[in-house]
Design a protein around this motif. Sequence first.
Motif: not given
Lengths: 143, 394
Positions: B225, B242, B299
């Motif tokens: 991530d 995450a 992301e």
Amino acid sequence: MAETEGLLKDLAGKIGRIVEKPGRLYFEVADENILEVAGYLFRKMGCRLSTATAMEMYRGLEVLYQFSHDASGRYFCPRVVITDREVPKMHSIAPVVKGAEWIEREMAELFGITFEGHPFPERLLTRDNDKVPSRPLRLRRLE
Amino acid sequence: MSKTVIPIGPFHPLLEEAESFKIHVDGETVTDVEVDIGYMHRGHEFISERKTFTQSIYLVERICGICSTSHPLAFVHAVEDVDGTEIPTRAAYIRTLVGELERIHSHLLWLGLAGHFIGYDTLWMWAWRYREPVLELFEKISGNRNHYGMMRVGGVARDVRPEDIPEIAKTLDMIEKKMDMIAKAAADDPVLRTRLKGVGVLSRQAAVDYCAVGPTARASGVPIDVRKDEPKDAYGLVDFKAVVLENGDVYDKLVVRVLEIVESVKIVRQCLKKLETEPGPILNDVKEITAGEGIGRYEAPRGEVFHYVRTDGSNRPLRHKVRAPSYVNIPTCSVSCKGIPLADALITLASVDPCYCCTERAVSLVDRRGEPLSVDVLELSRRKTELLRRDIYG
């Protein structure tokens, strides 16, 4: 930093000019060594191939593979310089890094680079078209 | 090897974008999937090299309607990476806030589509109903439901007004409550479990081999991530986790996204708290970009968006490379679809949340006879605008 030191030590003699920036390591690699270097980054260091970028520069065509070392957030980017502009070719890393298949096909299509040893060297974006412009991302520099 | 090939696309009522899948089947079982892309070429990389850095922000924003913050954010990260440009703290929180709101609306959009694909339209109506208030928040913050125009090299273009903060917080309360409901429904609902559990499994090894990113990789147990691995903006200053699951099936991909919405709500709350108490500038003045190269990533809801910029000291990029998450996620379909019944193939293809606008940015120009055109893309765009103008104003 340990990763960078390990890489420079293990691949000594196979790495050319290095440019280091915070979190990024760009280094030049000869075409005959790119498969080994990619294998080292992908398999030994556990890097992920983000993508690859082809560029047309004054000294020739450059192909820059961007490997992300997610555990440390660093990028390791081997760069291959192809000096033959007319018939550019280099070794494909797709036999080692499956994730490189599409991007190498795209670079072949847009820059006219032949990737030797690619498992499926077909056009990616214009497969169904019979007549397509050759090397469209290079046209502007050839004019 | 079977000889029956079922084409889905390039234009198909079930696909919202033009893409082509050739599904090889043996009876009901999928034996292979061929993916053909190339129907959405628009030439962003080519055009970008003719635009200034600020103009390119608006250009890359239009790569994708859903990720219209992720692309500009990754692009400004790349330009800032060339010189190591810093941004003000308040701008960092605003960037994170907008990015996470985008994740909420994108995941809700996918959730709705996933429900629709499996014929469970209740989920579709739920998800899209709760997505709407998020888009309204965007309209309040930026003036637009999509294409927010918030990013700048060195900060953000627009501040979040203090009077808007209570309303954003109120909408978040609602979203959180409803996400709890959907998460519980996903866990208990026999329809979702029987339809999605064990379907279209992507193994951890395959996810690593194909360099998959985002929820596609995290549902297969690959803990990547960008927000955690290389925390930019305010991601290093906020608390979140995450979400990583192990099974790699469509069900886990759904659960990852639902739980990520909950985490995003937490992040936005923390950002709002800081924005309430910490005033300050939102944009550092960046006079010039020196020659060099920079890598920027973010992301996005679908995974890592990657932008690379090579500069020569002028106000335009010498080379601008864009790689969207779907570009690496779509090829995983050829593994995850193998051996499953045809009826499960569609939701498996959709489980990576494929975005073709993002995947294809390149262009090849041919005329009606298929001959290469010598005219450049910008000129074509100008001509099109001129025709439209004549059409509208006479």
